[in-house]
Scaffold this motif. Structure first.
Motif, PDB file in Angstrom:
ATOM      1  N   SER A 292      17.342  13.266  70.813  1.00 14.27           N
ATOM      2  CA  SER A 292      18.765  13.595  70.706  1.00 14.27           C
ATOM      3  C   SER A 292      18.974  15.094  70.492  1.00 14.27           C
ATOM      4  N   THR A 293      18.041  15.762  69.819  1.00 12.08           N
ATOM      5  CA  THR A 293      18.159  17.205  69.624  1.00 12.08           C
ATOM      6  C   THR A 293      17.986  17.949  70.947  1.00 12.08           C
ATOM      7  N   VAL A 294      16.993  17.556  71.722  1.00 11.52           N
ATOM      8  CA  VAL A 294      16.731  18.227  73.006  1.00 11.52           C
ATOM      9  C   VAL A 294      17.966  18.171  73.896  1.00 11.52           C
ATOM     10  N   LEU A 295      18.542  16.988  74.034  1.00 12.45           N
ATOM     11  CA  LEU A 295      19.690  16.866  74.929  1.00 12.45           C
ATOM     12  C   LEU A 295      20.970  17.416  74.315  1.00 12.45           C
ATOM     13  N   ALA A 296      21.076  17.455  72.991  1.00 14.14           N
ATOM     14  CA  ALA A 296      22.241  18.088  72.359  1.00 14.14           C
ATOM     15  C   ALA A 296      22.222  19.590  72.623  1.00 14.14           C
ATOM     16  N   VAL A 297      21.060  20.197  72.527  1.00 17.82           N
ATOM     17  CA  VAL A 297      20.951  21.634  72.811  1.00 17.82           C
ATOM     18  C   VAL A 297      21.305  21.899  74.275  1.00 17.82           C
ATOM     19  N   LEU A 298      20.805  21.082  75.175  1.00 20.88           N
ATOM     20  CA  LEU A 298      21.134  21.243  76.593  1.00 20.88           C
ATOM     21  C   LEU A 298      22.635  21.064  76.828  1.00 20.88           C
ATOM     22  N   ALA A 299      23.246  20.095  76.161  1.00 22.00           N
ATOM     23  CA  ALA A 299      24.691  19.879  76.302  1.00 22.00           C
ATOM     24  C   ALA A 299      25.470  21.095  75.809  1.00 22.00           C
ATOM     25  N   VAL A 300      25.034  21.693  74.710  1.00 21.75           N
ATOM     26  CA  VAL A 300      25.713  22.896  74.192  1.00 21.75           C
ATOM     27  C   VAL A 300      25.613  24.036  75.202  1.00 21.75           C
ATOM     28  N   VAL A 301      24.430  24.233  75.767  1.00 22.80           N
ATOM     29  CA  VAL A 301      24.253  25.296  76.763  1.00 22.80           C
ATOM     30  C   VAL A 301      25.161  25.064  77.963  1.00 22.80           C
ATOM     31  N   LEU A 302      25.194  23.846  78.463  1.00 28.49           N
ATOM     32  CA  LEU A 302      26.053  23.531  79.606  1.00 28.49           C
ATOM     33  C   LEU A 302      27.526  23.696  79.270  1.00 28.49           C
TER      34      LEU A 302
END
Length: 108
Positions: free
Chosen positions: A58-68
């Motif tokens: 969940s952390t990996v994809l949360a960081v990616l979501a923030v970047v996007l």
């Protein structure tokens, strides 16, 4: 479209935070906060193991979501598709985190 993406991204960021609090014993097994599937509610060990397992995906994809999301705000041409991709990534983060939690809880 960017507002729903923002809301989902905030929720995606909260999932690993809440998971860490649950895995660390700050939030004990309850029916209000945390991943509340029956497998995780079965025992304190399942609760802890499940939430611990949800932290990384969940952390990996949360960081990616923030970047996007930041890109969606910063580059107007990306607003629509960036928002859609942000929402898909956030939802994938929820799913991956929850699946990891369920697997770990069942194994505990």
């Amino acid at each position: 479209m960017i507002i729903p993406a923002t809301v989902l991204t905030v929720l995606a960021v909260l999932l690993p935070i809440v998971s860490a609090l649950c895995a660390g014993g700050v939030l004990r097994r309850n029916h209000l906060v945390g991943i509340r599937f029956p497998a995780l509610q079965a025992s304190d060990a399942a609760w802890t193991a499940g939430h611990r397992a949800a932290i990384l995906p969940s952390t990996v994809l949360a960081v990616l979501a923030v970047v996007l999301l930041v890109l969606s705000y910063a580059v107007p041409a990306l607003a629509l598709w960036g928002s859609i991709l942000t929402m898909l990534v956030a939802i994938a983060g929820f799913a991956w985190g929850i699946l990891a939690a369920l697997r770990a809880a069942r194994a505990a």
